[in-house]
Design a protein around this motif. Sequence first.
Motif, PDB file in Angstrom:
ATOM      1  N   PHE A 194       0.782  -1.328  -0.258  1.00 29.96           N
ATOM      2  CA  PHE A 194      -0.099   0.064   0.002  1.00 29.96           C
ATOM      3  C   PHE A 194       0.879   1.239   0.052  1.00 29.96           C
ATOM      4  N   ARG A 195       0.223   2.357  -0.560  1.00 21.85           N
ATOM      5  CA  ARG A 195       0.830   3.505  -0.368  1.00 21.85           C
ATOM      6  C   ARG A 195       0.566   4.148   0.812  1.00 21.85           C
ATOM      7  N   PHE A 210       2.328   6.797  13.984  1.00 23.92           N
ATOM      8  CA  PHE A 210       0.929   6.581  13.338  1.00 23.92           C
ATOM      9  C   PHE A 210       0.836   6.931  11.861  1.00 23.92           C
ATOM     10  N   PHE A 211       0.521   5.987  11.010  1.00 24.05           N
ATOM     11  CA  PHE A 211       0.545   6.385   9.435  1.00 24.05           C
ATOM     12  C   PHE A 211      -0.775   6.379   9.109  1.00 24.05           C
ATOM     13  N   VAL A 212      -1.057   6.790   7.596  1.00 26.10           N
ATOM     14  CA  VAL A 212      -2.044   6.872   7.098  1.00 26.10           C
ATOM     15  C   VAL A 212      -2.193   6.008   5.745  1.00 26.10           C
ATOM     16  N   ILE A 213      -2.885   5.006   5.527  1.00 23.24           N
ATOM     17  CA  ILE A 213      -2.601   4.278   4.480  1.00 23.24           C
ATOM     18  C   ILE A 213      -3.609   4.779   3.259  1.00 23.24           C
ATOM     19  N   ASP A 214      -3.310   4.932   2.218  1.00 27.07           N
ATOM     20  CA  ASP A 214      -4.035   5.510   1.077  1.00 27.07           C
ATOM     21  C   ASP A 214      -4.980   4.626   0.389  1.00 27.07           C
ATOM     22  N   HIS A 215      -6.127   4.161   1.037  1.00 30.01           N
ATOM     23  CA  HIS A 215      -7.052   3.219   0.589  1.00 30.01           C
ATOM     24  C   HIS A 215      -8.247   3.285   1.010  1.00 30.01           C
ATOM     25  N   ALA A 216      -9.285   3.151   0.339  1.00 25.93           N
ATOM     26  CA  ALA A 216     -10.674   3.675   0.420  1.00 25.93           C
ATOM     27  C   ALA A 216     -11.289   2.834   1.398  1.00 25.93           C
ATOM     28  N   THR A 217     -10.938   1.625   1.785  1.00 29.27           N
ATOM     29  CA  THR A 217     -11.638   0.698   2.849  1.00 29.27           C
ATOM     30  C   THR A 217     -11.559   1.314   4.371  1.00 29.27           C
TER      31      THR A 217
END
Length: 478
Positions: free
Chosen positions: A50-51, A82-89
């Motif tokens: 994932f990005r 803490f990270f944010v995954i660029d995915h719509a789920t």
Amino acid sequence: MNGAWRTAVAVFLVLSLLAGTVPSSRAWALDLEEEKELGRKMLQTVREHFRLIEDPEVAGYVQGIGKRVVRSVGPVHYDYAFFVIDHATPNAFAIPGGYVFVFRGLLELMDSEAELAAILSHELAHVQARHIHKQLEKGRMLSIAAIVGTLAGAFLGLDGKAAQALAVGSMAGARSLQLKYSRENEEEADRLGFQYLTSAGYDAHAMVTVMQKMRRMNWQSDSRVPSYLLTHPALGERVGYLEQLVEHGATGGSRAAFRDAVGDYPFIQAVLMSGHTDVDAAQNRFTGWLQDPARKAAALYGLGRLALQKGRLEEALAHLRQAAILKPASPLVLNSLGEAYQRLGRLEDAEKALRSALMIDDESPMVHLRLGLVYQDQNRWQEALQHLKRAEGLAPLNAELDYHLGVLYGRMQDLGPAHYHLGRYAMRRGDFQLVAFHLEKAQSYLPASDDRIKELARWLKEAKRTPRDARMQVLDGF
């Protein structure tokens, strides 16, 4: 965790690494170094599939809320990141080593800072209560690789074959252990999470509202990533249970909430729209928001962000100044205003806006980063370094920060740290040849015993063991 939080948590895991033998009846235990190794490997797996969103506004905001909640937990054994995954789920999870991931889809679902804090509080409660650890203990995991495969299968939605491939050399893959929380797990996490949330200054009712939102949504199971609801069943039952907890004040204390429940959250959603959706659609959405007094400031902020992206700096400045008039106490607005001033060459105005932001929130990594870049433009090297290092401490493992630190150290002729940070940046961009180059250069300026040398060497060694197709996926994704 049922209800309202989609997520996934993994945590203080235990296991015994006995070469080829079945663990004895003594308690399993990962020491801190082994746990950190497990976290690094899982982070690497996430990056391969994932990005990550490294926009300093989004990443810095989530990091700041997460750190605020962590401080309410009490003593912990490691620093959380803490990270944010660029995915719509709609999903979120935590893994050993202190890494916590929130999916973009979950941020788009929520409406307030308090709801984000509620999800993070509940996740951290599962970690503190060692719920995943206890399941892994029953599953008799024999290696870190097996655990990585299990977590990847449960939290990233990797199919059985892919997850089992990660669990190299072990019969215990993702299919042999179902990471689902029991009703008892959920009750314990609810009570602990309520305590963390209220101690951090938020209204515990946010736990109810975010679960109600998910209950109203009819999620389709067509994504490779499992949503929060799939791993946390009995949603209707949990909404009622949480409402009772709020009504009876089951928070461990009676202190009233002192933080604005909404906070800067509408601006974070504007950032996500301007940077991670169709530009024309975002423009139309923001234009529509201008007619709504409650959303006008966020609309102006979003339009300013779009103008910055297109290089229309005077237009961006006009929008952002109006947003700042409507929301003068928003670090996010002031940070983007500072960026507009900086790009126009109005460095004194940029410094003024950013210093105002730090008076509101001295722990904002994005503001420290931007102020460091402004000082760098003014050739005020030591002040720039002070703020970039502060940003690094608040939001570690950020590729953009490593790049800017590398450049700054280079300008200061401190070449050892310069090559170290540029090497870290190259690793996160998937350029392993460049990592090798910077490692070689760093070795000529830093002693061999320096931990930074060991870190780059370890990363490079792990990269060389990664299959070629996975390396290419990293390069494509980043």
